[in-house]
Design a protein around this motif. Structure first.
Motif, PDB file in Angstrom:
ATOM      1  N   GLY A 256       8.441   1.143 -18.272  1.00 53.58           N
ATOM      2  CA  GLY A 256       9.261   0.710 -19.407  1.00 53.58           C
ATOM      3  C   GLY A 256      10.707   0.470 -19.006  1.00 53.58           C
ATOM      4  O   GLY A 256      11.322  -0.512 -19.425  1.00 53.58           O
ATOM      5  N   LEU A 257      11.267   1.334 -18.186  1.00 55.24           N
ATOM      6  CA  LEU A 257      12.647   1.161 -17.725  1.00 55.24           C
ATOM      7  C   LEU A 257      12.798  -0.083 -16.848  1.00 55.24           C
ATOM      8  O   LEU A 257      13.778  -0.814 -16.963  1.00 55.24           O
ATOM      9  N   VAL A 258      11.833  -0.327 -15.974  1.00 56.89           N
ATOM     10  CA  VAL A 258      11.879  -1.517 -15.123  1.00 56.89           C
ATOM     11  C   VAL A 258      11.804  -2.780 -15.967  1.00 56.89           C
ATOM     12  O   VAL A 258      12.574  -3.724 -15.776  1.00 56.89           O
ATOM     13  N   LEU A 259      10.902  -2.836 -16.914  1.00 57.54           N
ATOM     14  CA  LEU A 259      10.771  -4.014 -17.774  1.00 57.54           C
ATOM     15  C   LEU A 259      12.015  -4.217 -18.633  1.00 57.54           C
ATOM     16  O   LEU A 259      12.441  -5.349 -18.852  1.00 57.54           O
ATOM     17  N   TYR A 260      12.614  -3.136 -19.110  1.00 62.35           N
ATOM     18  CA  TYR A 260      13.844  -3.252 -19.898  1.00 62.35           C
ATOM     19  C   TYR A 260      14.979  -3.798 -19.037  1.00 62.35           C
ATOM     20  O   TYR A 260      15.762  -4.642 -19.480  1.00 62.35           O
ATOM     21  N   ALA A 261      15.085  -3.353 -17.792  1.00 58.94           N
ATOM     22  CA  ALA A 261      16.144  -3.821 -16.896  1.00 58.94           C
ATOM     23  C   ALA A 261      15.969  -5.295 -16.544  1.00 58.94           C
ATOM     24  O   ALA A 261      16.945  -6.012 -16.319  1.00 58.94           O
ATOM     25  N   MET A 262      14.729  -5.762 -16.499  1.00 56.38           N
ATOM     26  CA  MET A 262      14.448  -7.147 -16.129  1.00 56.38           C
ATOM     27  C   MET A 262      14.372  -8.069 -17.339  1.00 56.38           C
ATOM     28  O   MET A 262      14.067  -9.251 -17.188  1.00 56.38           O
ATOM     29  N   ASN A 263      14.667  -7.589 -18.510  1.00 57.69           N
ATOM     30  CA  ASN A 263      14.508  -8.346 -19.747  1.00 57.69           C
ATOM     31  C   ASN A 263      15.185  -9.715 -19.701  1.00 57.69           C
ATOM     32  O   ASN A 263      14.599 -10.720 -20.101  1.00 57.69           O
ATOM     33  N   ASP A 264      16.425  -9.811 -19.225  1.00 48.88           N
ATOM     34  CA  ASP A 264      17.147 -11.078 -19.205  1.00 48.88           C
ATOM     35  C   ASP A 264      16.871 -11.906 -17.960  1.00 48.88           C
ATOM     36  O   ASP A 264      17.220 -13.076 -17.908  1.00 48.88           O
TER      37      ASP A 264
END
Length: 152
Positions: free
Chosen positions: A23-31
């Motif tokens: 979840g943290l990795v996907l949130y960081a890569m959101n943009d």
């Protein structure tokens, strides 16, 4: 606690930690998961100079200028804005005004983009699906009636 319960608890905790990490990795890569940004997207998001990204849209008619030492400048536009692109190198053979392109590089200012690479369509019916979808959504490109956007 039995041995089986300890094992299930350990597996549950490990699974929870992996889910949080994902979840943290996907949130960081959101943009950064976006295939490209249109000029209107860049202006609306107030992207900071120095940010590395992909710019997609149509090459504006009458803006291609070739300088010395393979220096080329042109504007990439969509229905709501345009950004000047500076590129040094050889352009693809099929690069033309009024055609869809995706340029990868660094935003120098709000209206100037320095490209490292420029991609153009490969035949008369092709436009990258992301570019075609964005232009269709803005009502700027309809394409041919019998030709759907292709993928590579």
């Amino acid at each position: 606690m039995t041995r089986k319960q300890r094992r299930l608890t350990l597996i549950g905790i490990a699974g929870g930690i992996l889910a949080i990490a994902l979840g943290l990795v996907l949130y960081a890569m959101n943009d950064t998961i976006v295939f490209f940004n249109s000029p209107a997207d860049i202006q609306a998001k107030n992207v900071r100079p120095g940010t590395r990204l992909r710019l997609g849209g149509l090459v504006k008619e009458g803006t291609v200028q070739r300088g010395t030492d393979q220096q080329i400048t042109f504007e990439v536009m969509d229905a709501h804005g345009a950004i000047q692109v500076r590129y040094r190198g050889l352009l693809p053979d099929l690069f033309r005004e009024g055609q869809g392109v995706v340029a990868e590089g660094v935003l120098e200012s709000a209206t100037v983009f320095r490209a490292d690479s420029v991609l153009a369509k490969h035949d008369e019916n092709y436009m990258p699906r992301e570019v075609a979808d964005t232009l269709k959504k803005q009502g700027h490109w309809q394409g041919e009636a019998n030709a759907a956007p292709k993928t590579q």
